[in-house]
Scaffold this motif. Structure first.
Motif, PDB file in Angstrom:
ATOM      1  N   VAL A  78       0.853  -1.186   0.000  1.00 52.36           N
ATOM      2  CA  VAL A  78       0.000   0.000   0.000  1.00 52.36           C
ATOM      3  C   VAL A  78       0.891   1.239   0.000  1.00 52.36           C
ATOM      4  O   VAL A  78       2.105   1.149   0.189  1.00 52.36           O
ATOM      5  CB  VAL A  78      -0.937   0.023   1.235  1.00 52.36           C
ATOM      6  CG1 VAL A  78      -1.919  -1.144   1.195  1.00 52.36           C
ATOM      7  CG2 VAL A  78      -0.119  -0.005   2.536  1.00 52.36           C
ATOM      8  N   GLN A  79       0.279   2.385  -0.190  1.00 52.83           N
ATOM      9  CA  GLN A  79       1.014   3.642  -0.112  1.00 52.83           C
ATOM     10  C   GLN A  79       1.568   3.821   1.300  1.00 52.83           C
ATOM     11  O   GLN A  79       0.931   3.440   2.290  1.00 52.83           O
ATOM     12  CB  GLN A  79       0.080   4.805  -0.454  1.00 52.83           C
ATOM     13  CG  GLN A  79       0.747   6.171  -0.467  1.00 52.83           C
ATOM     14  CD  GLN A  79      -0.260   7.284  -0.677  1.00 52.83           C
ATOM     15  OE1 GLN A  79      -1.417   7.173  -0.260  1.00 52.83           O
ATOM     16  NE2 GLN A  79       0.147   8.351  -1.349  1.00 52.83           N
ATOM     17  N   VAL A 119       0.887   3.297  -6.942  1.00 51.20           N
ATOM     18  CA  VAL A 119       0.514   3.044  -5.544  1.00 51.20           C
ATOM     19  C   VAL A 119       1.162   4.082  -4.632  1.00 51.20           C
ATOM     20  O   VAL A 119       0.526   4.604  -3.717  1.00 51.20           O
ATOM     21  CB  VAL A 119       0.907   1.618  -5.118  1.00 51.20           C
ATOM     22  CG1 VAL A 119       0.553   1.377  -3.649  1.00 51.20           C
ATOM     23  CG2 VAL A 119       0.195   0.587  -5.991  1.00 51.20           C
ATOM     24  N   GLU A 174      -5.107   1.772  -4.970  1.00 52.08           N
ATOM     25  CA  GLU A 174      -5.134   1.411  -3.555  1.00 52.08           C
ATOM     26  C   GLU A 174      -4.109   0.343  -3.181  1.00 52.08           C
ATOM     27  O   GLU A 174      -3.378   0.484  -2.192  1.00 52.08           O
ATOM     28  CB  GLU A 174      -6.537   0.916  -3.189  1.00 52.08           C
ATOM     29  CG  GLU A 174      -6.709   0.598  -1.714  1.00 52.08           C
ATOM     30  CD  GLU A 174      -8.130   0.165  -1.394  1.00 52.08           C
ATOM     31  OE1 GLU A 174      -8.339  -0.369  -0.289  1.00 52.08           O
ATOM     32  OE2 GLU A 174      -9.022   0.351  -2.249  1.00 52.08           O
ATOM     33  N   GLY A 201      -1.020  -2.550  -4.482  1.00 45.59           N
ATOM     34  CA  GLY A 201      -0.114  -3.079  -5.486  1.00 45.59           C
ATOM     35  C   GLY A 201       0.070  -4.561  -5.211  1.00 45.59           C
ATOM     36  O   GLY A 201       0.344  -4.949  -4.070  1.00 45.59           O
ATOM     37  N   LEU A 237       6.202   3.016  -0.761  1.00 48.33           N
ATOM     38  CA  LEU A 237       5.300   1.899  -0.495  1.00 48.33           C
ATOM     39  C   LEU A 237       5.597   1.289   0.871  1.00 48.33           C
ATOM     40  O   LEU A 237       6.718   1.374   1.372  1.00 48.33           O
ATOM     41  CB  LEU A 237       5.447   0.794  -1.549  1.00 48.33           C
ATOM     42  CG  LEU A 237       5.173   1.114  -3.009  1.00 48.33           C
ATOM     43  CD1 LEU A 237       5.184  -0.178  -3.821  1.00 48.33           C
ATOM     44  CD2 LEU A 237       3.867   1.853  -3.182  1.00 48.33           C
TER      45      LEU A 237
END
Length: 254
Positions: A113-114, A180, A186, A188, A200
């Motif tokens: 995720v971010q 991402v 939303e 990856g 990430l």
């Protein structure tokens, strides 16, 4: 794919390459076809191999379809370190020598995720399924060896159809990371070594019962005029120096 232990002679060659650039009588220019997910590995191995051997590497990085297209394009190349799926294409396999390939690295699937975003639950098959169904968008590369592996997981979970609308196809691994990291997508889902990147946060690998490994295997081009140098490269990839780099980039050797 068949894996071979390194012979004593091969070990001596690898050591000679590491210690002395003069180990090869004549330097060569090698054109390499390589899976894009190994780009970070090649960024470190390329200069070390060139310095140790005196050979030069020109590297074409691509997804499985791109590598098949390049291998069969008629453009010359000397060696490939590619996903095994490339070798499963008869037209591409014919462009490599007929002897068994040699596995260089493998790595499994993961979710990211971010940075700063809440991490979803993916610890078991049911949790991963729920997370995937809840996600609004998912970045990956469907037309790649990784994408094929992900599709197998979707099929096992019985969510192939609902996933189609969520998937945001990207052209290369770097773009999976970028969209991402920017918050444009939303989740990856890709090889976990690629997802270990700035911007990430890796949620984790796929559950063991669903994990799929992508294997990168090496073979010499059937039309190369630099067979000895191509063999040097493959032997170097089995040397302790190269194995250390492969591990440092989040991949498993062999």
């Amino acid at each position: 794919m068949t894996r071979y232990p390194i012979t004593v002679a091969a070990s001596v060659l690898a050591l000679a390459l590491v210690v002395s650039p003069s180990a090869n009588v004549q330097a060569a220019e090698l054109r390499l076809l390589a899976g894009g997910a190994m780009s970070a590995v090649w960024a470190d191995i390329k200069p070390q191999f060139e310095q140790a051997s005196g050979h030069k590497l020109e590297i074409f990085l691509g997804t499985t379809p791109n590598l098949i297209k390049e291998a069969t394009s008629g453009k010359p190349f000397d060696v490939g370190v590619v996903p095994v799926e490339v070798m499963q294409d008869a037209s591409a396999r014919a462009k490599f020598v007929a002897s068994p390939t040699i596995d260089i690295a493998h790595v499994g699937l993961g979710v990211a995720v971010q940075s700063g975003a809440q991490k979803p639950e993916i610890g078991n098959a049911d949790a991963l399924k729920a997370t995937l169904l809840k996600a609004q968008s998912i970045a990956s590369i469907p037309e790649s060896a990784t994408g094929y592996s992900i599709a197998k997981v979707f099929d096992r979970l019985g969510i192939t159809e609902p996933m189609k609308a969520k998937m945001k196809a990207q052209p290369n691994p770097a773009q999976v990371v970028a969209v991402v990291a920017k918050g444009e997508v939303e989740l990856g889902i890709f090889l976990i070594n690629v997802l270990t990147a700035p911007g990430l946060e890796v949620v984790g690998p796929f559950p063991a019962e669903l994990q799929q490994n992508v294997v990168f295997t090496a073979a010499i081009g059937s039309e190369t005029k630099e067979t000895t140098a191509a063999k040097d490269l493959i032997e170097y990839l089995k040397s302790p120096a190269a194995v250390a780099i492969i591990k440092s980039k989040g991949m498993n050797p062999g």
